[in-house]
Design a protein around this motif. Structure first.
Motif, PDB file in Angstrom:
ATOM      1  N   ASP A 119       0.951  -1.384   0.144  1.00  0.00           N
ATOM      2  CA  ASP A 119      -0.406   0.158  -0.243  1.00  0.00           C
ATOM      3  C   ASP A 119       1.471   1.586   0.009  1.00  0.00           C
ATOM      4  O   ASP A 119       1.611   1.726   0.946  1.00  0.00           O
ATOM      5  N   PRO A 120       0.161   2.416  -1.278  1.00  0.00           N
ATOM      6  CA  PRO A 120      -0.521   2.243  -1.629  1.00  0.00           C
ATOM      7  C   PRO A 120       0.046   1.579  -3.133  1.00  0.00           C
ATOM      8  O   PRO A 120       1.077   1.387  -3.092  1.00  0.00           O
ATOM      9  N   PRO A 121      -0.724   0.874  -3.652  1.00  0.00           N
ATOM     10  CA  PRO A 121      -0.860  -0.058  -5.157  1.00  0.00           C
ATOM     11  C   PRO A 121      -0.061   0.808  -6.401  1.00  0.00           C
ATOM     12  O   PRO A 121       0.263   0.561  -7.187  1.00  0.00           O
ATOM     13  N   GLN A 122      -0.597   1.741  -6.304  1.00  0.00           N
ATOM     14  CA  GLN A 122      -0.238   2.801  -7.404  1.00  0.00           C
ATOM     15  C   GLN A 122       1.563   2.925  -7.491  1.00  0.00           C
ATOM     16  O   GLN A 122       1.850   3.221  -8.294  1.00  0.00           O
ATOM     17  N   GLN A 123       1.933   3.168  -5.936  1.00  0.00           N
ATOM     18  CA  GLN A 123       3.388   3.302  -6.111  1.00  0.00           C
ATOM     19  C   GLN A 123       4.108   1.667  -5.957  1.00  0.00           C
ATOM     20  O   GLN A 123       5.153   1.594  -6.339  1.00  0.00           O
ATOM     21  N   LEU A 124       3.516   1.213  -5.246  1.00  0.00           N
ATOM     22  CA  LEU A 124       4.713  -0.491  -4.937  1.00  0.00           C
ATOM     23  C   LEU A 124       3.967  -1.578  -5.049  1.00  0.00           C
ATOM     24  O   LEU A 124       4.454  -2.762  -5.246  1.00  0.00           O
ATOM     25  N   LEU A 125       2.949  -1.436  -6.545  1.00  0.00           N
ATOM     26  CA  LEU A 125       2.626  -2.703  -7.321  1.00  0.00           C
ATOM     27  C   LEU A 125       1.975  -2.810  -8.335  1.00  0.00           C
ATOM     28  O   LEU A 125       2.667  -3.267  -8.900  1.00  0.00           O
ATOM     29  N   TYR A 126       1.643  -1.223  -8.755  1.00  0.00           N
ATOM     30  CA  TYR A 126       0.862  -1.472 -10.405  1.00  0.00           C
ATOM     31  C   TYR A 126       2.239  -1.519 -10.792  1.00  0.00           C
ATOM     32  O   TYR A 126       2.605  -2.270 -12.563  1.00  0.00           O
ATOM     33  N   PRO A 127       3.587  -0.207 -10.831  1.00  0.00           N
ATOM     34  CA  PRO A 127       4.989   0.039 -11.448  1.00  0.00           C
ATOM     35  C   PRO A 127       5.645  -1.705 -12.014  1.00  0.00           C
ATOM     36  O   PRO A 127       5.432  -1.594 -13.202  1.00  0.00           O
ATOM     37  N   THR A 128       5.037  -2.473 -10.800  1.00  0.00           N
ATOM     38  CA  THR A 128       6.042  -3.786 -11.588  1.00  0.00           C
ATOM     39  C   THR A 128       5.476  -4.200 -12.011  1.00  0.00           C
ATOM     40  O   THR A 128       6.394  -4.805 -12.571  1.00  0.00           O
ATOM     41  N   LEU A 129       3.969  -4.593 -11.522  1.00  0.00           N
ATOM     42  CA  LEU A 129       3.216  -5.287 -13.353  1.00  0.00           C
ATOM     43  C   LEU A 129       3.306  -4.816 -14.494  1.00  0.00           C
ATOM     44  O   LEU A 129       3.217  -6.223 -15.188  1.00  0.00           O
ATOM     45  N   HIS A 130       3.022  -3.801 -14.398  1.00  0.00           N
ATOM     46  CA  HIS A 130       2.920  -2.990 -15.583  1.00  0.00           C
ATOM     47  C   HIS A 130       4.013  -3.641 -16.475  1.00  0.00           C
ATOM     48  O   HIS A 130       4.290  -3.578 -17.757  1.00  0.00           O
ATOM     49  N   ASP A 131       5.516  -3.268 -16.036  1.00  0.00           N
ATOM     50  CA  ASP A 131       6.907  -3.315 -16.835  1.00  0.00           C
ATOM     51  C   ASP A 131       6.739  -4.709 -16.707  1.00  0.00           C
ATOM     52  O   ASP A 131       6.861  -5.435 -17.307  1.00  0.00           O
ATOM     53  N   LEU A 132       6.413  -5.152 -15.780  1.00  0.00           N
ATOM     54  CA  LEU A 132       6.438  -7.093 -16.267  1.00  0.00           C
ATOM     55  C   LEU A 132       5.302  -7.177 -17.354  1.00  0.00           C
ATOM     56  O   LEU A 132       5.668  -8.610 -17.710  1.00  0.00           O
ATOM     57  N   LEU A 133       3.968  -7.095 -16.974  1.00  0.00           N
ATOM     58  CA  LEU A 133       3.320  -7.435 -18.520  1.00  0.00           C
ATOM     59  C   LEU A 133       3.021  -7.148 -19.386  1.00  0.00           C
ATOM     60  O   LEU A 133       2.672  -7.665 -20.842  1.00  0.00           O
ATOM     61  N   ASP A 134       4.591  -5.808 -19.623  1.00  0.00           N
ATOM     62  CA  ASP A 134       4.582  -4.918 -20.736  1.00  0.00           C
ATOM     63  C   ASP A 134       5.743  -6.195 -21.689  1.00  0.00           C
ATOM     64  O   ASP A 134       5.873  -6.082 -22.744  1.00  0.00           O
ATOM     65  N   ALA A 135       6.691  -6.705 -20.341  1.00  0.00           N
ATOM     66  CA  ALA A 135       7.627  -7.483 -21.312  1.00  0.00           C
ATOM     67  C   ALA A 135       7.176  -8.328 -22.299  1.00  0.00           C
ATOM     68  O   ALA A 135       7.146  -9.023 -23.138  1.00  0.00           O
ATOM     69  N   TRP A 136       6.385  -9.649 -20.784  1.00  0.00           N
ATOM     70  CA  TRP A 136       5.354 -10.433 -21.439  1.00  0.00           C
ATOM     71  C   TRP A 136       4.542 -10.248 -22.486  1.00  0.00           C
ATOM     72  O   TRP A 136       4.648 -11.468 -23.765  1.00  0.00           O
ATOM     73  N   GLN A 137       3.646  -9.127 -22.947  1.00  0.00           N
ATOM     74  CA  GLN A 137       3.034  -9.202 -24.002  1.00  0.00           C
ATOM     75  C   GLN A 137       3.968  -8.965 -25.132  1.00  0.00           C
ATOM     76  O   GLN A 137       3.502  -8.954 -26.571  1.00  0.00           O
ATOM     77  N   ARG A 138       4.861  -8.097 -25.327  1.00  0.00           N
ATOM     78  CA  ARG A 138       5.689  -7.516 -25.971  1.00  0.00           C
ATOM     79  C   ARG A 138       6.168  -9.305 -26.853  1.00  0.00           C
ATOM     80  O   ARG A 138       6.373  -9.854 -28.103  1.00  0.00           O
ATOM     81  N   ALA A 139       6.348 -10.756 -25.794  1.00  0.00           N
ATOM     82  CA  ALA A 139       6.574 -11.782 -26.567  1.00  0.00           C
ATOM     83  C   ALA A 139       6.148 -12.701 -27.167  1.00  0.00           C
ATOM     84  O   ALA A 139       5.946 -13.466 -27.691  1.00  0.00           O
ATOM     85  N   TYR A 140       4.831 -11.370 -26.206  1.00  0.00           N
ATOM     86  CA  TYR A 140       3.434 -12.690 -26.226  1.00  0.00           C
ATOM     87  C   TYR A 140       3.082 -13.252 -27.742  1.00  0.00           C
ATOM     88  O   TYR A 140       2.082 -12.651 -29.201  1.00  0.00           O
ATOM     89  N   ARG A 141       2.629 -14.521 -28.231  1.00  0.00           N
ATOM     90  CA  ARG A 141       1.809 -14.755 -29.313  1.00  0.00           C
ATOM     91  C   ARG A 141       0.894 -15.798 -29.568  1.00  0.00           C
ATOM     92  O   ARG A 141       0.752 -16.650 -28.668  1.00  0.00           O
ATOM     93  N   PRO A 142      -0.407 -14.957 -29.246  1.00  0.00           N
ATOM     94  CA  PRO A 142      -1.641 -15.152 -28.779  1.00  0.00           C
ATOM     95  C   PRO A 142      -2.510 -16.234 -29.679  1.00  0.00           C
ATOM     96  O   PRO A 142      -1.531 -17.398 -30.909  1.00  0.00           O
ATOM     97  N   PRO A 143      -2.134 -17.432 -28.984  1.00  0.00           N
ATOM     98  CA  PRO A 143      -2.989 -18.906 -29.657  1.00  0.00           C
ATOM     99  C   PRO A 143      -3.589 -18.991 -31.206  1.00  0.00           C
ATOM    100  O   PRO A 143      -4.142 -18.202 -30.945  1.00  0.00           O
ATOM    101  N   TYR A 144      -3.271 -19.674 -32.186  1.00  0.00           N
ATOM    102  CA  TYR A 144      -4.258 -20.307 -32.473  1.00  0.00           C
ATOM    103  C   TYR A 144      -5.938 -20.331 -32.710  1.00  0.00           C
ATOM    104  O   TYR A 144      -5.702 -22.003 -31.342  1.00  0.00           O
TER     105      TYR A 144
END
Length: 553
Positions: A119-144
């Motif tokens: 707490d607060p998540p806007q500073q201690l949670l969301y930035p880290t998860l956004h970075d991780l998910l952005d990295a995942w999205q760049r490598a992600y290829r949606p399944p057929y």
């Protein structure tokens, strides 16, 4: 992406208050793009991961508490990596577990750890998860998400299913079981083995082991049973002539049914490029022409049965009764036979064993990509062979056209001969024939015979275009056919002394009428027909005019 197919975030904690808090914060920030699931223990989370894998869901991130009874967070995240190797893995720790978390990042290859509370998540949670998910999205290829076909490259059954799906323009993903780890994992997830191949996996996840075209037909929206007991006209065969008859029959108010045993378009439907059909100056593929006509006929009210074949035709009190392969019967007032022709087989050693495994009759467009940078051979000198050569030349290293004569001039259109002459990787082999085909489980080489000499040449594929025979075996005992099996119609029935007794009615037969009143023939299976798409379309259209005249008698 549909809501039920969004990637998943999985949060795991044995403390209900902490689990509720992390679940709430994740949904508040990420619910637009992700689904959030929760588990109250490592064991429950592990079961969820296996279920998601079996359902072919996409996991983006696992967020797990370290101190849980039974299975600690690090152990769970290590297991998650084997099930979803691309998902991001985050450990939730208390301050006292910081050193353990750092060791886990190094040893278990975790992506990050987060301290509790956040707490607060806007500073201690969301930035880290956004970075991780952005990295995942760049490598992600949606399944057929469409139809997938798993099989062996050299399996005739796999080849037949490829042609069937392509013939009905069903988008599908081909997965070679021998070279694709994804195909192997998918087969295991469906509790199937290599003995079940080929397997068709439908969009809803249903797996069909070793299916027949009929098994697939209903699943992709095709009708395999007639909806009515009596029709005005039944068209047998969905080549150009049959499709034209269906379009005109339906548009003129006749209750019209068309029955096709394989795929629409007939031999024309396999052509890679038809360039001499009126109104298409840049040409079009045979499958495109077939499906334009198919769509047009359906829009106008024609009903289709496919894949379905007629095995018997009989006449009862003036009505024509058709028996289908499944034993069902269809009654109609008139019939138009547009059964077309089938390719003649090449009679050389090894041909039967390798048919569908490197040896193909017709263009076999579904196999073209597998010929990339390989040598392929075409037997035949007609337009179909020329069109196939031009198409295959875009993939193959070299295309050899094998002909017995001196040149293509006697059997191929001039525009095709000119195109072939201007294509550097097409070579014509005159005065040559195939003497033998060789290979273990697939074609590996061909034996050529030229001027009495035999030579062996490596070959990835052999495509055969050596003429055709009418597909009329099942009906020749009802309607009159010539010595080659082509259906006799119209004036031939009354002017040729050999057939003078075949027409026993007071009026003369209509131009395309067979010896059975109300049964007409059009297209390539009719005696005297011209083997051109335009003429087949014309005959199919004309047949409906004569159907009207017959029904008005």
């Amino acid at each position: 992406m549909a809501a039920d197919k969004k990637p998943i975030l999985l949060c795991v904690d044995d403390d209900p208050q902490v689990l509720n808090a992390i679940d709430r914060d994740l949904r508040q920030e990420f619910r637009k793009d992700y689904r959030v699931l929760r588990a109250a223990s490592g064991e429950e989370a592990l079961a969820t991961l296996h279920e998601l894998r079996a359902r072919e869901e996409t996991l983006a991130l696992v967020l797990a508490d370290q101190r849980m009874p039974g299975m600690e967070g690090v152990e769970l995240l290590a297991e998650a990596r084997t099930i979803f190797p691309d998902a991001k893995r985050v450990l939730l720790t208390a301050y006292a577990d910081t050193e353990a978390a750092i060791r886990a990042i190094n040893n278990a290859r975790l992506d990050h750890y987060l301290m509790k509370p956040w707490d607060p998540p806007q500073q201690l949670l969301y930035p880290t998860l956004h970075d991780l998910l952005d990295a995942w999205q760049r490598a992600y290829r949606p399944p057929y998400r469409g139809v997938r076909l798993l099989g062996f490259q050299w399996s005739p059954l796999s080849h037949d299913l490829k042609d069937f799906l392509a013939g009905y323009m069903v988008a599908y993903q081909w997965m070679d079981f021998e070279t694709s780890p994804e195909a192997q994992a998918l087969l295991a997830a469906k509790s199937l083995t290599a003995a079940d191949l080929p397997v068709v996996v439908l969009e809803d996840g249903t797996a069909l082991p070793r299916p027949s075209p009929t098994d697939i037909a209903a699943r992709i929206g095709l009708n395999v049973q007639a909806s009515q007991e009596l029709y005005d006209v039944v068209v047998i065969g969905a080549g150009p002539s049959g499709l034209a008859a269906a379009v005109y029959g339906a548009s003129e108010g006749l209750k019209t049914l068309i029955i096709e045993r394989q795929t629409p378009g007939g031999q024309a439907g396999t052509s890679s490029r038809i360039e001499n059909y009126l109104g298409f100056p840049t040409g079009l593929s045979g499958s495109e022409l077939a499906h334009r006509a198919w769509t047009q006929a359906v829009r106008l009210g024609a009903e289709f049965l496919a894949p379905q074949a007629v095995t018997e035709l009989c006449v009862q009190d003036g009505y024509k009764v058709l028996t289908l392969t499944d034993g069902s019967k269809v009654s109609t007032r008139a019939v138009v036979l547009t059964t077309g022709v089938s390719y003649r087989t090449l009679e050389v050693p090894g041909i039967d064993r390798l048919s569908g495994a490197g040896v193909y009759y017709g263009a076999a467009r579904t196999e073209a990509r597998s010929c990339e940078e390989q040598d392929v051979y075409i037997v035949g000198g007609g337009n179909s062979a020329g069109q196939a050569a031009m198409y295959l030349a875009t993939y193959a290293r070299k295309v050899f056209i094998v002909i017995r004569g001196a040149s293509l001039a006697a059997s191929m259109s001039a525009y095709l001969i000119e195109q072939i002459g201007n294509t550097p990787n097409i070579e014509i082999l005159p005065f040559t024939e195939i003497a033998e085909v060789c290979g273990q489980d697939h074609l590996e080489k061909v034996v050529l015979k030229s001027h009495g000499q035999l030579t062996e040449q490596p070959a990835r594929a052999l495509f055969v275009f050596i003429g055709a025979k009418p597909s009329t075996e099942w009906v020749c005992d009802v309607v009159l056919c010539d010595g080659k099996g082509f259906v006799l119609t119209g004036r031939d029935l009354v002017t040729d002394p050999r057939y003078a007794d075949s027409w026993k009615h007071s009026r003369e037969p209509f131009l395309l009428e067979t010896c059975v009143p109300g049964v007409f023939a059009a297209g390539d299976s009719r005696a005297g027909a011209m083997a051109r798409v335009a003429s087949a379309v014309g005959e199919g259209s004309m047949a409906i005019k004569f159907v009207h005249q017959y029904l008005d008698e």
